[in-house]
Design a protein around this motif. Structure first.
Motif, PDB file in Angstrom:
ATOM      1  N   UNK A 130      -2.736  -2.317  -0.444  1.00  0.00           N
ATOM      2  CA  UNK A 130      -1.955  -3.089  -1.146  1.00  0.00           C
ATOM      3  C   UNK A 130      -0.367  -2.684  -0.708  1.00  0.00           C
ATOM      4  N   UNK A 131       0.500  -3.384  -1.170  1.00  0.00           N
ATOM      5  CA  UNK A 131       2.063  -2.862  -0.879  1.00  0.00           C
ATOM      6  C   UNK A 131       2.325  -1.726  -1.507  1.00  0.00           C
ATOM      7  N   UNK A 132       1.585  -1.372  -2.564  1.00  0.00           N
ATOM      8  CA  UNK A 132       1.518   0.072  -3.188  1.00  0.00           C
ATOM      9  C   UNK A 132       0.736   1.082  -2.823  1.00  0.00           C
ATOM     10  N   UNK A 133       0.041   1.095  -1.841  1.00  0.00           N
ATOM     11  CA  UNK A 133      -0.894   1.962  -1.754  1.00  0.00           C
ATOM     12  C   UNK A 133      -2.270   1.476  -1.660  1.00  0.00           C
ATOM     13  N   UNK A 134      -3.240   2.357  -1.459  1.00  0.00           N
ATOM     14  CA  UNK A 134      -4.810   2.262  -1.197  1.00  0.00           C
ATOM     15  C   UNK A 134      -5.213   2.523  -2.767  1.00  0.00           C
ATOM     16  N   UNK A 157       1.535   6.722  -2.015  1.00  0.00           N
ATOM     17  CA  UNK A 157       1.926   5.411  -2.531  1.00  0.00           C
ATOM     18  C   UNK A 157       2.560   4.689  -1.686  1.00  0.00           C
ATOM     19  N   UNK A 158       2.028   4.472  -0.531  1.00  0.00           N
ATOM     20  CA  UNK A 158       2.468   3.843   0.689  1.00  0.00           C
ATOM     21  C   UNK A 158       2.016   2.622   1.163  1.00  0.00           C
ATOM     22  N   UNK A 177       4.103   3.796   6.653  1.00  0.00           N
ATOM     23  CA  UNK A 177       5.027   4.969   6.625  1.00  0.00           C
ATOM     24  C   UNK A 177       4.343   6.019   7.568  1.00  0.00           C
ATOM     25  N   UNK A 178       2.983   5.951   7.540  1.00  0.00           N
ATOM     26  CA  UNK A 178       2.214   7.286   8.216  1.00  0.00           C
ATOM     27  C   UNK A 178       1.385   6.744   9.426  1.00  0.00           C
ATOM     28  N   UNK A 179       1.465   5.751   9.703  1.00  0.00           N
ATOM     29  CA  UNK A 179       0.590   5.171  10.937  1.00  0.00           C
ATOM     30  C   UNK A 179      -0.879   4.871  10.266  1.00  0.00           C
ATOM     31  N   UNK A 180      -1.855   5.767  10.840  1.00  0.00           N
ATOM     32  CA  UNK A 180      -3.244   5.503  10.616  1.00  0.00           C
ATOM     33  C   UNK A 180      -3.519   6.686   9.848  1.00  0.00           C
ATOM     34  N   UNK A 181      -4.292   6.367   8.510  1.00  0.00           N
ATOM     35  CA  UNK A 181      -4.804   7.363   7.648  1.00  0.00           C
ATOM     36  C   UNK A 181      -6.273   7.563   7.805  1.00  0.00           C
TER      37      UNK A 181
END
Length: 186
Positions: A130-134, A157-158, A177-181
């Motif tokens: 989502x736009x507010x994270x996983x 919360x990315x 923000x963090x590329x690939x998680x």
């Protein structure tokens, strides 16, 4: 939408027929799913469509009839099949299509309604980018749990774009923000 025929070694296209309201709109297709019955589900920014192979016909589903007060409901972002039902993510929530009743239900996920991607794990959970994270959604009880709560990390919360879960259960998510998680799903 084009279909390749290996026998003919050529493509054929499904063209928009302005007289047929069931055909898919011309333009961008955001997601595709071939379900367990062999039908093809097609998500577009204008709605959800299903190509019923044995009938060789399209069916159109209007989700904003279910959710009349919200914008972006017909903007389909991802489709999965779980336990013979179809789950559809949109820019405005999560929808379940129950095959038995042939009806849709909407799940209000509060601040997680703008969904970019959806995947299922081997434990029966649905994961939403989502736009507010996983977010982990439990279809059994409709409970939502944000990954930052699971891992106790507020940095998670990315904005999540695309995501998938591999055969070993590892979640791979693209973050703005963090590329690939890479997240172990224990």
């Amino acid at each position: 939408l084009s279909v390749y025929s290996p026998e003919k070694k050529s493509f054929s296209s499904f063209e928009k027929n302005v007289l047929d309201k069931q055909t898919i709109p011309k333009g961008y297709i955001s997601t595709l799913l071939t379900d367990s019955q062999g039908d093809i589900w097609i998500g577009t920014p204008q709605g959800l469509h299903k190509y019923v192979r044995n009938e060789r016909q399209f069916r159109k589903y209007i989700l904003d009839k279910i959710d009349t007060l919200q914008a972006q409901t017909n903007n389909i972002t991802s489709i999965i099949e779980l336990e013979n039902n179809i789950w559809v993510s949109t820019r405005n929530g999560l929808f379940l299509y129950e095959r038995v009743s042939e009806k849709f239900s909407r799940f209000n996920l509060e601040s997680f309604n703008s969904i970019n991607s959806i995947s299922k794990d081997n434990k029966g959970f649905i994961w939403l980018g989502t736009t507010n994270g996983l977010v982990r959604f439990n279809p059994a009880d409709s409970k939502v749990l944000h990954l930052s709560e699971i891992l106790k990390d507020p940095l998670l919360k990315t904005h999540i774009g695309a995501m998938m879960i591999d055969a070993s259960g590892v979640i791979w998510a693209c973050s703005y923000e963090y590329d690939l998680l890479k997240i172990a799903n224990k």
